[in-house]
Design a protein around this motif. Structure first.
Motif, PDB file in Angstrom:
ATOM      1  N   GLU A 202       0.860  -1.191   0.000  1.00 45.49           N
ATOM      2  CA  GLU A 202       0.000   0.000   0.000  1.00 45.49           C
ATOM      3  C   GLU A 202       0.894   1.238   0.000  1.00 45.49           C
ATOM      4  O   GLU A 202       1.741   1.389   0.878  1.00 45.49           O
ATOM      5  CB  GLU A 202      -0.897  -0.001   1.245  1.00 45.49           C
ATOM      6  CG  GLU A 202      -1.976   1.058   1.184  1.00 45.49           C
ATOM      7  CD  GLU A 202      -2.777   1.173   2.481  1.00 45.49           C
ATOM      8  OE1 GLU A 202      -3.991   1.323   2.401  1.00 45.49           O
ATOM      9  OE2 GLU A 202      -2.176   1.133   3.569  1.00 45.49           O
ATOM     10  N   LEU A 203       0.704   2.131  -0.983  1.00 52.72           N
ATOM     11  CA  LEU A 203       1.619   3.273  -1.134  1.00 52.72           C
ATOM     12  C   LEU A 203       0.879   4.598  -0.984  1.00 52.72           C
ATOM     13  O   LEU A 203      -0.334   4.673  -1.157  1.00 52.72           O
ATOM     14  CB  LEU A 203       2.290   3.213  -2.506  1.00 52.72           C
ATOM     15  CG  LEU A 203       3.101   1.942  -2.757  1.00 52.72           C
ATOM     16  CD1 LEU A 203       3.703   1.975  -4.151  1.00 52.72           C
ATOM     17  CD2 LEU A 203       4.197   1.778  -1.720  1.00 52.72           C
ATOM     18  N   LEU A 204       1.669   5.629  -0.692  1.00 54.15           N
ATOM     19  CA  LEU A 204       1.119   6.965  -0.453  1.00 54.15           C
ATOM     20  C   LEU A 204       1.475   7.873  -1.627  1.00 54.15           C
ATOM     21  O   LEU A 204       2.652   8.045  -1.937  1.00 54.15           O
ATOM     22  CB  LEU A 204       1.726   7.519   0.837  1.00 54.15           C
ATOM     23  CG  LEU A 204       1.218   8.875   1.304  1.00 54.15           C
ATOM     24  CD1 LEU A 204      -0.208   8.759   1.821  1.00 54.15           C
ATOM     25  CD2 LEU A 204       2.124   9.420   2.418  1.00 54.15           C
ATOM     26  N   LEU A 205       0.441   8.440  -2.260  1.00 55.36           N
ATOM     27  CA  LEU A 205       0.684   9.334  -3.398  1.00 55.36           C
ATOM     28  C   LEU A 205       0.061  10.696  -3.084  1.00 55.36           C
ATOM     29  O   LEU A 205      -1.150  10.789  -2.899  1.00 55.36           O
ATOM     30  CB  LEU A 205       0.075   8.735  -4.671  1.00 55.36           C
ATOM     31  CG  LEU A 205       0.435   9.392  -6.005  1.00 55.36           C
ATOM     32  CD1 LEU A 205       0.258   8.387  -7.153  1.00 55.36           C
ATOM     33  CD2 LEU A 205      -0.339  10.650  -6.316  1.00 55.36           C
ATOM     34  N   THR A 206       0.898  11.723  -2.984  1.00 52.49           N
ATOM     35  CA  THR A 206       0.351  13.069  -2.790  1.00 52.49           C
ATOM     36  C   THR A 206       0.103  13.675  -4.163  1.00 52.49           C
ATOM     37  O   THR A 206       0.992  13.683  -5.006  1.00 52.49           O
ATOM     38  CB  THR A 206       1.330  13.957  -2.006  1.00 52.49           C
ATOM     39  OG1 THR A 206       2.637  13.808  -2.555  1.00 52.49           O
ATOM     40  CG2 THR A 206       1.369  13.585  -0.550  1.00 52.49           C
ATOM     41  N   TYR A 207      -1.115  14.159  -4.375  1.00 49.80           N
ATOM     42  CA  TYR A 207      -1.453  14.735  -5.680  1.00 49.80           C
ATOM     43  C   TYR A 207      -1.910  16.178  -5.497  1.00 49.80           C
ATOM     44  O   TYR A 207      -2.500  16.531  -4.472  1.00 49.80           O
ATOM     45  CB  TYR A 207      -2.523  13.894  -6.386  1.00 49.80           C
ATOM     46  CG  TYR A 207      -3.835  13.846  -5.660  1.00 49.80           C
ATOM     47  CD1 TYR A 207      -4.054  12.938  -4.644  1.00 49.80           C
ATOM     48  CD2 TYR A 207      -4.860  14.747  -5.968  1.00 49.80           C
ATOM     49  CE1 TYR A 207      -5.254  12.903  -3.950  1.00 49.80           C
ATOM     50  CE2 TYR A 207      -6.068  14.717  -5.286  1.00 49.80           C
ATOM     51  CZ  TYR A 207      -6.249  13.793  -4.276  1.00 49.80           C
ATOM     52  OH  TYR A 207      -7.433  13.773  -3.583  1.00 49.80           O
ATOM     53  N   GLY A 208      -1.620  16.997  -6.486  1.00 51.80           N
ATOM     54  CA  GLY A 208      -1.982  18.419  -6.420  1.00 51.80           C
ATOM     55  C   GLY A 208      -0.789  19.253  -6.855  1.00 51.80           C
ATOM     56  O   GLY A 208       0.346  18.929  -6.521  1.00 51.80           O
ATOM     57  N   TRP A 209      -1.069  20.327  -7.602  1.00 52.64           N
ATOM     58  CA  TRP A 209       0.016  21.176  -8.090  1.00 52.64           C
ATOM     59  C   TRP A 209       0.655  21.909  -6.917  1.00 52.64           C
ATOM     60  O   TRP A 209      -0.024  22.316  -5.985  1.00 52.64           O
ATOM     61  CB  TRP A 209      -0.499  22.156  -9.142  1.00 52.64           C
ATOM     62  CG  TRP A 209      -1.001  21.435 -10.345  1.00 52.64           C
ATOM     63  CD1 TRP A 209      -2.305  21.225 -10.699  1.00 52.64           C
ATOM     64  CD2 TRP A 209      -0.214  20.765 -11.330  1.00 52.64           C
ATOM     65  NE1 TRP A 209      -2.374  20.475 -11.845  1.00 52.64           N
ATOM     66  CE2 TRP A 209      -1.120  20.188 -12.266  1.00 52.64           C
ATOM     67  CE3 TRP A 209       1.153  20.595 -11.543  1.00 52.64           C
ATOM     68  CZ2 TRP A 209      -0.692  19.452 -13.372  1.00 52.64           C
ATOM     69  CZ3 TRP A 209       1.582  19.870 -12.641  1.00 52.64           C
ATOM     70  CH2 TRP A 209       0.675  19.307 -13.546  1.00 52.64           C
ATOM     71  N   GLY A 210       1.963  22.065  -6.982  1.00 53.14           N
ATOM     72  CA  GLY A 210       2.625  22.672  -5.842  1.00 53.14           C
ATOM     73  C   GLY A 210       3.948  23.313  -6.154  1.00 53.14           C
ATOM     74  O   GLY A 210       4.394  23.341  -7.296  1.00 53.14           O
ATOM     75  N   ASP A 211       4.569  23.773  -5.099  1.00 57.56           N
ATOM     76  CA  ASP A 211       5.756  24.623  -4.957  1.00 57.56           C
ATOM     77  C   ASP A 211       5.273  26.042  -4.711  1.00 57.56           C
ATOM     78  O   ASP A 211       5.552  26.615  -3.678  1.00 57.56           O
ATOM     79  CB  ASP A 211       6.740  24.546  -6.132  1.00 57.56           C
ATOM     80  CG  ASP A 211       7.508  23.213  -6.139  1.00 57.56           C
ATOM     81  OD1 ASP A 211       7.545  22.550  -5.091  1.00 57.56           O
ATOM     82  OD2 ASP A 211       8.060  22.832  -7.185  1.00 57.56           O
ATOM     83  N   GLY A 212       4.491  26.562  -5.670  1.00 60.33           N
ATOM     84  CA  GLY A 212       3.854  27.857  -5.423  1.00 60.33           C
ATOM     85  C   GLY A 212       2.375  27.683  -5.125  1.00 60.33           C
ATOM     86  O   GLY A 212       1.575  28.565  -5.399  1.00 60.33           O
ATOM     87  N   GLY A 213       1.990  26.539  -4.601  1.00 66.06           N
ATOM     88  CA  GLY A 213       0.587  26.271  -4.313  1.00 66.06           C
ATOM     89  C   GLY A 213      -0.165  25.866  -5.567  1.00 66.06           C
ATOM     90  O   GLY A 213       0.419  25.646  -6.619  1.00 66.06           O
ATOM     91  N   GLY A 214      -1.481  25.797  -5.447  1.00 68.29           N
ATOM     92  CA  GLY A 214      -2.328  25.360  -6.564  1.00 68.29           C
ATOM     93  C   GLY A 214      -3.246  24.256  -6.080  1.00 68.29           C
ATOM     94  O   GLY A 214      -4.434  24.431  -5.937  1.00 68.29           O
ATOM     95  N   GLY A 215      -2.634  23.083  -5.815  1.00 67.67           N
ATOM     96  CA  GLY A 215      -3.393  21.978  -5.232  1.00 67.67           C
ATOM     97  C   GLY A 215      -4.117  21.128  -6.254  1.00 67.67           C
ATOM     98  O   GLY A 215      -3.979  21.312  -7.462  1.00 67.67           O
ATOM     99  N   PRO A 216      -4.911  20.169  -5.750  1.00 67.32           N
ATOM    100  CA  PRO A 216      -5.631  19.247  -6.627  1.00 67.32           C
ATOM    101  C   PRO A 216      -6.641  19.953  -7.530  1.00 67.32           C
ATOM    102  O   PRO A 216      -7.088  21.063  -7.241  1.00 67.32           O
ATOM    103  CB  PRO A 216      -6.334  18.310  -5.642  1.00 67.32           C
ATOM    104  CG  PRO A 216      -5.481  18.341  -4.425  1.00 67.32           C
ATOM    105  CD  PRO A 216      -5.015  19.755  -4.338  1.00 67.32           C
ATOM    106  N   THR A 217      -6.987  19.254  -8.605  1.00 67.77           N
ATOM    107  CA  THR A 217      -7.975  19.776  -9.552  1.00 67.77           C
ATOM    108  C   THR A 217      -9.173  18.829  -9.591  1.00 67.77           C
ATOM    109  O   THR A 217      -9.102  17.710  -9.100  1.00 67.77           O
ATOM    110  CB  THR A 217      -7.384  19.844 -10.975  1.00 67.77           C
ATOM    111  OG1 THR A 217      -7.033  18.503 -11.364  1.00 67.77           O
ATOM    112  CG2 THR A 217      -6.148  20.715 -11.026  1.00 67.77           C
TER     113      THR A 217
END
Ligand SMILES: [Zn+2]
Length: 675
Positions: free
Chosen positions: A447-462
Motif C-alpha cells: 500500500e503506497l502513499l501518493l500526494t497529488y496536487g500542483w505545488g511549490d507555489g501552491g495550486g493543489g488538486p484539480t
C-alpha cells in the motif's frame, strides 16, 4: 483490432472535450482597477470610478495586483443545471504562467483561478438568483512576466454531465492503455471496450440532441463494461491518494505573495471538498495557518471546520518545513515544539508525523529529536533526487545517533518519467502505475502513499484529479486507488510491518544535490546562528532572573515572537540560499528585529540579576559546560582598585590597553558570578 485505434481515440477525445460545455454565455465587460483595493470583493462596492475593461484587453506588468468586477445574469432554465464560471485571465497566450487569481462570488472567496483551475463550479444557491456579483483579484506574478498580459476569456457555462462523465472515463482508460504492455490482456480488453464505446457516439452532428443522447448511452455502456472487468483482479496493490499543495514559504516570490497563495490554494481545496466528499487534503505549516487567520479569517474559519470534521489533515510536526542541516538542535526542537503546540491549541489536533517532502537532506540528529518530541513517522521524497546513488530503501527504520528509530517512508511517485520521485503528483494512471513500479519494498508492503496536487507555489488538486481518482477505484492493469489521509496510512503501514524484516538505515540522509545552496547567502546563515546563540543566552538569563527577582516578568511573548521568526527563516528555501534576492533583504530585516528583541530581553534580565546579586561586574557562563578561560571586560579598574568575589576572595586580573582580563578559574555551567 485495427491499427491507429489509440490515436483515433485520442483525437475523438479532444473533439469531445469542448462539448462538455453545452451552453456558453460570455461575460464581455468588467470594471477594472490596478493596485490593491480594500473591500473590492463586496457586491455593494462602488466601482463607478473604475476603468471599463473588455475581455481581450491587456493588463499587468511585474508584480501587479488587479481587480476585475462584473455582474453576471443567471438564466432561469439553468437553476437545476450544473453551471460553472471559466476564466483565462492571462498571460496564457505567451506560454508559461497564468496569473494567479482569487475568484469571489457575492463577496465570498469561491476558489482560485490559475493555470490548473480555469473553471469554477457554481453551487446551486447562486443559480437561484437572477444575477450574481463576481470579483477577480489577480496577481501578474514575478517570473518571466510579460509587459502586459491579455485577459482572454470569461464565460458562464452549462456543463453536460453525461458528456463530462464519458470524457473522464474514456480519458482514464485511454491513459491506462498507454501504460500497459502491448500483449497484456487487460490492454487488449480495455482497448476493445473503449473503441466499442466510441463507436456508439454520433459524431456527425456535434453538439446536437442526437450527439448528446448517443454520448450518454456510450457513458452508460462504458460504466457497465468497467464494472464487469473489475472482478478480474481481486488482489492488487493499493495507492492511497492524499490531496496536497506544496507551498514554499518563499522562493521565487516573497512572503507577502505566499500569504495570498495560501488564501487561493486553500479556498480551492474547500470548494472541491464540497463537490467531492471523499476528498482528503494535508497541509503541514502552522506558520501559514497563522498568516491565513490574520489575512483571511473567513477562509481560516472554514478550514477549521474541515479540520474538525476530519477531511482536512494537519500534520507535519514543524512550524515550517524547515531545513535540517543548518539549524542547531535547539532550533529543530523549537520547530517541533512550536508546530505541535499551535496545532494543539488552535485545532485540538495531536500530530505524529515529520513531513518534509522537499528538504535538502536530513541530519542524523533527527530520529532522536523526532522520537523524543512524541512523533512517530518521517515522510519525504527528496532523497530520490540524488545525483549519483539511488537510496536503497523506500520504507525503512531510520536510526539516529542515540539509537532512536523512526518509521520512514518515501513517496515514490515518478516525476515526468525521470528517476526522481515527486510530492507534486497528478494522480494520472501513469503515476498510479509508476509509484508501484518504483517502490523497492514490495515484499513487505503493498500500500503506497501518493500526494497529488500542483505545488511549490501552491495550486493543489484539480477536479480532473478527483474525477480520475473515482474511476481508478478499480481499473484493470492499475493499482487500486483510495483517498485517505497521511497518518491513518502510516498507522496501517506500521501495523503491516510488524514482525517483518524491515530495512534499517543508520546515518544521515544525505542529499547528493542542491549542495551549492549551502555555500551561498553566507550573511543569512550567519544571522541564523547569531540569533540562535542570542536566544539561548537571553532565555538562560531571563530564567535565572525570574528565580531571583519576584518583581521580574519573564518575557514569554518576546521569546515566542523571536523564535517564530527564527523558525520561519529556517524554511527550506530561505536558509539554504535558494531564493531570490528580495527574500534575503526581508530576511535580514527580520533578523534585525530578532536581534533587537533578544538583546533587550537579555539586558533587562541582566539588570534584574545585578539588582539581586549586587557587585560591580557580572561574569556569565551561559554554556552547559565548565569554562576555565579568561573573562574579557572592555573596561579598566582605577589604580588601587581590585576585584574580589562576594565572599571576599580576591580575583586575579591582567590589564590590557583599556581592557581587563579576569581569571576566575573554573566557571560553572549556567552560572552568574558577581564581583
Ligand atoms: Zn519546497
Amino acid at each position: 483490432m485495427l491499427f491507429f485505434t489509440e490515436e483515433k481515440i485520442a483525437k475523438q477525445l479532444s473533439e469531445i472535450q469542448p462539448t462538455i460545455y453545452r451552453e456558453i454565455y460570455p461575460i464581455p465587460y468588467f470594471k477594472f482597477h490596478e493596485g490593491p483595493c480594500s473591500g473590492a470583493e463586496r457586491p455593494d462596492f462602488d466601482d463607478r470610478h473604475w476603468a471599463d475593461f473588455r475581455v481581450g484587453d491587456a493588463w499587468g506588468g511585474y508584480d501587479v495586483v488587479a481587480w476585475f468586477r462584473a455582474n453576471v445574469p443567471i438564466a432561469t432554465h439553468l437553476r437545476d443545471q450544473k453551471v460553472a464560471l471559466r476564466f483565462l485571465v492571462g498571460p496564457r497566450d505567451s506560454g508559461g504562467l497564468t496569473a494567479e487569481t482569487l475568484l469571489y462570488v457575492n463577496g465570498t472567496p469561491l476558489q482560485a483561478i490559475d493555470i490548473w483551475h480555469d473553471e469554477a463550479w457554481l453551487p446551486p444557491e447562486y443559480l437561484q438568483q437572477d444575477e450574481i456579483s463576481i470579483a477577480l483579484k489577480a496577481w501578474s506574478g514575478m517570473l518571466n512576466v510579460p509587459e502586459r498580459c491579455r485577459f482572454k476569456l470569461a464565460q458562464l457555462v452549462q456543463i453536460d454531465e453525461a458528456t463530462e462523465r464519458f470524457y473522464y472515463l474514456a480519458d482514464v482508460l485511454h491513459k491506462t492503455i498507454t501504460t500497459l504492455e502491448e500483449h497484456d490482456w487487460r490492454r487488449v480488453r480495455l482497448l476493445e471496450t473503449i473503441n466499442e464505446a466510441f463507436r456508439r457516439i454520433d459524431f456527425t452532428r456535434l453538439r446536437s440532441e442526437v450527439y448528446y443522447r448517443s454520448i450518454s448511452n456510450a457513458a452508460r455502456f462504458l460504466e457497465e463494461q468497467i464494472a464487469e472487468l473489475r472482478s478480474a483482479e481481486p488482489v492488487k496493490p493499493t495507492v492511497v491518494g492524499v490531496g496536497h499543495s506544496h507551498i514554499d514559504m518563499i522562493w521565487l516570490w516573497r512572503l507577502c505573495h505566499t500569504r495570498e497563495k495560501a488564501a487561493r490554494s486553500f479556498s480551492t481545496v474547500l470548494h472541491l471538498m464540497r463537490q467531492y466528499p471523499e476528498y482528503r487534503y494535508i497541509h503541514s505549516s502552522p506558520q501559514l495557518y497563522k498568516f491565513l487567520s490574520q489575512d483571511y479569517p473567513d477562509i481560516f474559519a472554514r478550514v477549521k471546520e474541515r479540520i474538525a470534521s476530519g477531511e482536512w489533515e494537519i500534520t507535519g510536526g514543524m512550524w515550517v518545513e524547515a531545513d535540517t542541516n543548518l539549524p542547531n538542535g535547539e532550533s529543530l526542537i523549537r520547530q517541533i515544539l512550536f508546530g505541535k503546540r499551535y496545532m494543539r491549541a488552535e485545532f485540538g489536533v495531536e500530530t505524529h508525523t515529520v513531513w518534509l517532502p522537499d528538504v535538502f537532506g536530513y541530519s542524523w540528529a533527527l530520529p532522536q529529536i523526532i522520537c523524543k518530541s512524541g512523533l512517530r513517522y518521517f515522510v519525504t521524497s527528496k532523497i530520490s533526487w540524488n545525483q549519483f546513488n539511488r537510496f536503497p530503501y523506500d520504507t525503512f527504520y531510520w536510526r539516529g545517533i542515540d539509537g532512536s528509530e523512526v518509521l520512514s517512508h518515501f513517496i515514490t511517485t515518478p516525476e515526468n518519467n525521470t528517476r526522481r520521485y515527486t510530492y507534486n503528483g497528478t494522480l494520472s494512471p501513469a503515476e498510479v502505475k509508476g509509484i508501484w513500479d518504483n517502490y523497492q519494498q514490495k515484499i513487505i508492503n503493498d500500500e503506497l502513499l501518493l500526494t497529488y496536487g500542483w505545488g511549490d507555489g501552491g495550486g493543489g488538486p484539480t477536479r480532473q484529479m478527483l474525477e480520475w481518482a473515482r474511476i481508478m477505484d478499480n481499473v484493470p492493469g492499475l493499482p487500486r486507488v483510495k483517498l485517505d489521509k497521511v497518518e491513518p496510512y502510516l498507522a496501517r503501514l506500521e501495523r503491516r510491518l510488524a514482525g517483518k524484516d524491515v530495512p534499517l538505515w543508520d546515518g544521515e540522509l544525505y542529499l547528493e544535490y542542491h549542495r551549492g545552496t549551502y555555500t551561498t547567502q553566507r550573511r543569512n546563515k550567519r544571522a541564523n546562528r547569531k540569533s540562535e546563540f542570542l536566544l539561548h543566552d537571553a532565555e538562560f538569563l531571563a530564567a535565572l532572573a525570574s528565580t531571583l527577582d519576584s518583581a521580574y516578568t519573564y518575557p514569554t511573548d518576546t521569546f515566542r515572537k523571536a523564535w517564530e521568526l527564527v523558525c520561519l527563516n529556517q524554511f527550506h528555501d530561505i536558509i539554504p540560499g535558494s531564493s531570490i534576492t528580495a527574500v534575503y533583504v526581508e530576511s535580514q530585516q527580520q533578523y534585525e528585529e530578532i536581534r533587537t528583541m533578544t538583546t533587550t530581553a537579555r539586558d533587562t534580565a541582566l539588570a534584574a540579576i545585578a539588582g539581586k546579586l549586587g557587585g560591580d561586574l557580572l561574569v556569565v557562563n551561559p554554556t552547559s559546560f565548565t569554562r576555565g578561560d579568561l573573562a574579557f571586560w572592555p573596561g579598566t579598574l582605577d589604580s588601587g582598585q581590585a576585584l574580589q568575589r562576594a565572599d571576599g576572595e580576591p580575583v586575579r586580573i591582567q590589564n590590557g590597553e583599556g581592557v581587563t582580563w579576569i581569571d576566575l578559574g573554573d566557571i560553572a555551567p549556567y552560572s552568574v558570578t558577581a564581583l
